[in-house]
Structure formats: structure tokens, C-alpha cells
Scaffold this active site. Structure first.
Site, PDB file in Angstrom:
ATOM      1  N   LYS A  39       0.845  -1.198   0.000  1.00 41.37           N
ATOM      2  CA  LYS A  39       0.000   0.000   0.000  1.00 41.37           C
ATOM      3  C   LYS A  39       0.882   1.250   0.000  1.00 41.37           C
ATOM      4  O   LYS A  39       1.837   1.344   0.775  1.00 41.37           O
ATOM      5  CB  LYS A  39      -0.888  -0.044   1.257  1.00 41.37           C
ATOM      6  CG  LYS A  39      -1.867   1.098   1.402  1.00 41.37           C
ATOM      7  CD  LYS A  39      -2.656   0.910   2.693  1.00 41.37           C
ATOM      8  CE  LYS A  39      -3.739   1.943   2.876  1.00 41.37           C
ATOM      9  NZ  LYS A  39      -4.543   1.693   4.088  1.00 41.37           N
ATOM     10  N   SER A 114      -9.171   1.840   2.634  1.00 40.39           N
ATOM     11  CA  SER A 114      -8.235   2.609   1.845  1.00 40.39           C
ATOM     12  C   SER A 114      -7.198   1.769   1.112  1.00 40.39           C
ATOM     13  O   SER A 114      -6.505   2.277   0.225  1.00 40.39           O
ATOM     14  CB  SER A 114      -7.519   3.621   2.752  1.00 40.39           C
ATOM     15  OG  SER A 114      -6.838   2.957   3.812  1.00 40.39           O
ATOM     16  N   SER A 138      -9.967  -0.789   6.482  1.00 35.70           N
ATOM     17  CA  SER A 138      -9.204  -0.520   5.258  1.00 35.70           C
ATOM     18  C   SER A 138      -8.469  -1.722   4.685  1.00 35.70           C
ATOM     19  O   SER A 138      -8.001  -1.675   3.559  1.00 35.70           O
ATOM     20  CB  SER A 138      -8.204   0.613   5.499  1.00 35.70           C
ATOM     21  OG  SER A 138      -8.882   1.842   5.583  1.00 35.70           O
TER      22      SER A 138
END
Length: 440
Positions: A39, A114, A138
Site C-alpha cells: 500500500k 483505503s 481498510s
């Protein structure tokens, strides 16, 4: 970082052709040669680290986050970094730096957030395993929307340092870094590497007898007015899991109705904005948007957004406005924080040393792009477990009639991650796990 990755892969080939016996290598490098993605909110040396914030578009990481470093030392080869929502605080991964991430099962649908780029890239079989982080779902929402596995560990076991934004104050107890992957067995291996010495607090080497696990089931949160009703196909998928566990394992799945779950969104919001034990205030989202510059004025940004002049996304601006409203009711917030602590005690007592709760990962399958703004609080289904500190595994359960992933959350008491991981491995065999997009 494809060129560097290929060079590292050649070094692995060389090591294998020259090196000692396989057993020795496997022990030293459990992830030797395994491609991995990270990420973009995490530092990966030489890669961008913007977290979707325009005024960070020139930021390049000069070091590795602790979990990234541990995975690299275990032999993993990073391919690159993946997209997230602006400042990692929204469940659609879209920002003004990279644009929007699509769901590989339907490009008109969201990949979640996210860690949405991570979910999308894993589901599309571009990467094998990935690093995500989770303060409101997330890891689990993108894993659910993209039909892969994601694990939010027990709070405080896997280090969070080396990501932006990082948690401060009370939020350090809610943010979790964890593994995402296509195959359930990889969760445990990744978790062991990412946790490092902290893994001793978990019981990952304990053998789990599923027949002795106490299973509990909740179909929905009890009917919160802020959240969508659970889709019929998701209810049906959960029912099939219950029936399978009862018929194949001979267990009795006990239905429970935990009243306070109805207030999940309110509890999460209040606890996220509360002071820590030292009286330190939670960091304001508007300060983060400014990133060490001037704080952002959300109302002014909204006006700029309406005429196409804001460098921020609408969800980020809306969150800034919501944050201001939360400050107006300190008395109500204190009651909700107290309710959260009471719910945590209730959950720990219910689940105990051998309990697993089945609970929806989200009230709907992957929504169409932009539609989350109409139902912004649906993330409450995952968020509540961040403030409760419990370990949770999102497990895929095949595809809906529209070809979109179905799934379920498996929840255990603190430090019982081994239970949810064992149930995830079992359900993968029973329900097929990850399905290649476009196969059906």
C-alpha cells in the site's frame, strides 16, 4: 520497481542454484522470491509515499517501513506500491494524485479503501501477497469487495511505523497493519513475518480443533439508521456457512443479538476523536490534509471543489466537515466512548478463549463508483472491531448473481488470531475462496 524486482529475482535464482539445501533456505527466507505489493501509504525505499495527497506528490521514501523491511528480509520481492484513498480515510480508493482504482470483477465498481489498490491488484492476480493497514476496515473492505483474504490482527502486535498518515494519541490503539492475499494459508505466514518478535503474543502454532470452537452468528447490526440493510445474497451466503458448519463439523452455531452493535458508527466516531490516557487530543484530519502546512478549511475547500478548484477529494472535504460537527457534542461523545468500552467487555466475555463470531463484512456487495458518498457510514460493519481491538479475518465466499464477490468476517477475542485464521482456511476449502475475475 519492475527492473529492480527482476534483478532481485535473478539473485534468488542464483542463490537457489548455488545455495545450501532447500530446508535451510526455507527457514531463513520463508518468502524467498515471492512477489509482493505494498500500500502506497507505507514507505518502500525509492517509491512514492503520498497517500494520495497532492501536496506530497514529490515525496519519495528513503527507507522501508518496519513490516516492509521484515518481508524483504524474509525474501519477498516488492513489485511496487498500490493506490489508496486520500489520506487513507475513505472506502473508495480515488485521489487527485493517481486517479481511481477499479474493481477487477466489474470496472464500474469500487475496489474499496483505503487499501483498495492492494485488493484490486491481488484479485487480478498481478501480485501474490500484499501489505495493508486498517483503522476502520481498510484491509477488510477491499479484501471483501475484491474477493480475497484480509486479516486485521489483534491491536498492538504488528508495528505500524513507516506509514503516512500514522496514528497518534488514542488512535494508536485502533490502527492495525496486516496481510492481504488470495490464499488463506498465506495469511499466517505473512503475519508471522510482519509481527516479528511480537508474534509470540499470538498462538499461531497452536493446533485448532474446529469441532471445539464455539461459533456465534449475527446477520446484521440490529438496524442502524445510518447504515444500509444487509443484501439478501450476503445473508444467504452467511446462512450457507452456518448450515455447513453445523452439518459438517457437528457444531451448534448460536445466534446472538448484541444490542450495542446498532451504534457501531457512533461508537467508532466518538472513540476516534477521544483523548488518550495522557489527555492528548486526536490529530485533526484537517491538519493532516495540510501536511505540516496550514490546516485546511473544509467549507472553503467545498466551495473550491464545486467549481473544480480544490486539490482534495469530496470525501476528504466531507470528513473534515464531519470532524468539526463531532466537536459540538462532547457529552454525547463521552457516553458513546463508555458504551464502546462496555461493548468490548461484552465481546471478550462472549467469545472467550474458543469463540468465533460470524458477521457481515459490509452490508452490500461492491458499490458502483461514487455511490459510497450516499451511504458514507456503511464502513461501520468493519470499523467497530478496530475500536474493540479484536482480530478479524475477511473470508471470500464465492460470487453473487452479478458476479461480484461475497464474503464474511470472522471475529475472535484478543490474541486469538489463530482461531479466525483456522476457520478461514476451512471455509476456503468448503466455498472455493478466491475466484479468478472473468472466469464465470
Amino acid at each position: 520497481r519492475f527492473e529492480e524486482a527482476l534483478q532481485e529475482a535473478r539473485q534468488v535464482d542464483k542463490l537457489l542454484s548455488e545455495g545450501p539445501g532447500d530446508d535451510c533456505l526455507e527457514e531463513k527466507f520463508p518468502l524467498l522470491g515471492v512477489p509482493i505489493t505494498v500500500k502506497e501509504a507505507f514507505s518502500l525505499h525509492g517509491m512514492p509515499n503520498t497517500s494520495g495527497l497532492v501536496n506530497r506528490h514529490n515525496v519519495i521514501a528513503t527507507s522501508d517501513a518496519t513490516v516492509v523491511s521484515r518481508l524483504k528480509l524474509a525474501g519477498a520481492i516488492p513489485l511496487g506500491v498500490t493506490n489508496c484513498s486520500e489520506l487513507c480515510m475513505w472506502y473508495e480508493s480515488s485521489n487527485r494524485v493517481y486517479g481511481r482504482t477499479n474493481n477487477p470483477y466489474d470496472l464500474q465498481r469500487i475496489a474499496g479503501g483505503s487499501s483498495g489498490g492492494e485488493g484490486s491488484v491481488l484479485a487480478a492476480a498481478c501480485s501474490v501477497i500484499g501489505v495493508g493497514s486498517d483503522i476502520g476496515g481498510s484491509i477488510r473492505m477491499p479484501a471483501f469487495f475484491n474477493g480475497v483474504f484480509g486479516h486485521k490482527p489483534t491491536t498492538g502486535v504488528v508495528p505500524n511505523d513507516g506509514q503516512f498518515p500514522n496514528a497518534r494519541g488514542v488512535r494508536t490503539s485502533f490502527l492495525c497493519t496486516g496481510p492481504m492475499c488470495r490464499y488463506a494459508e498465506d495469511l499466517e505466514l505473512m503475519l508471522k513475518v510482519m509481527a516479528g518478535p511480537g508474534v509470540n503474543r499470538l498462538k499461531l502454532n497452536e493446533k485448532v480443533s474446529l469441532e471445539k470452537v464455539k461459533f456465534y452468528c449475527m446477520d446484521h447490526d440490529g438496524g442502524s439508521v445510518f447504515v444500509s440493510p444487509v443484501d439478501k445474497e450476503l445473508l444467504q451466503a452467511q446462512k450457507k456457512v452456518v448450515e455447513h458448519l453445523e452439518s459438517e463439523l457437528g457444531v451448534q452455531v448460536q445466534r446472538v443479538a448484541i444490542h450495542k452493535m446498532k451504534y457501531s458508527f457512533q461508537i467508532w466516531s466518538a472513540m476516534m476523536s477521544s483523548k488518550d490516557s495522557d489527555g492528548q487530543e486526536a490529530q485533526l484530519f484537517t491538519d493532516l490534509l495540510g501536511d505540516h502546512g496550514k490546516p485546511v478549511w473544509p467549507l472553503w475547500e467545498l466551495m473550491k471543489w464545486l467549481v473544480g478548484m480544490s486539490s482534495h477529494t469530496l470525501p476528504a472535504i466531507a470528513l473534515g466537515l464531519t470532524e468539526k460537527l463531532m466537536k459540538l457534542n462532547p457529552g454525547g461523545n463521552a457516553k458513546l466512548v463508555s458504551m464502546g468500552k462496555s461493548l468490548q467487555e461484552e465481546m471478550e466475555a462472549l467469545l472467550g478463549p474458543d469463540g468465533v463470531l460470524l458477521y457481515p463484512s459490509h452490508p452490500t456487495v461492491a458499490p458502483r463508483h461514487h455511490s459510497p458518498i450516499c451511504m458514507p457510514f456503511n464502513f461501520a460493519y468493519t470499523a467497530i472491531f478496530n475500536v474493540l481491538g479484536l482480530p478479524v479475518t475477511q473470508c471470500p465466499l464465492g460470487l453473487s448473481s452479478e458476479g461480484l464477490p461475497l464474503g464474511i468476517q470472522l471475529v475472535a477475542a484478543s490474541y486469538n488470531d489463530h482461531l479466525t485464521l483456522a476457520v478461514a482456511r476451512y471455509l476456503e476449502k468448503a466455498f472455493g475462496g478466491w475466484v479468478l475475475p472473468g472466469k464465470v
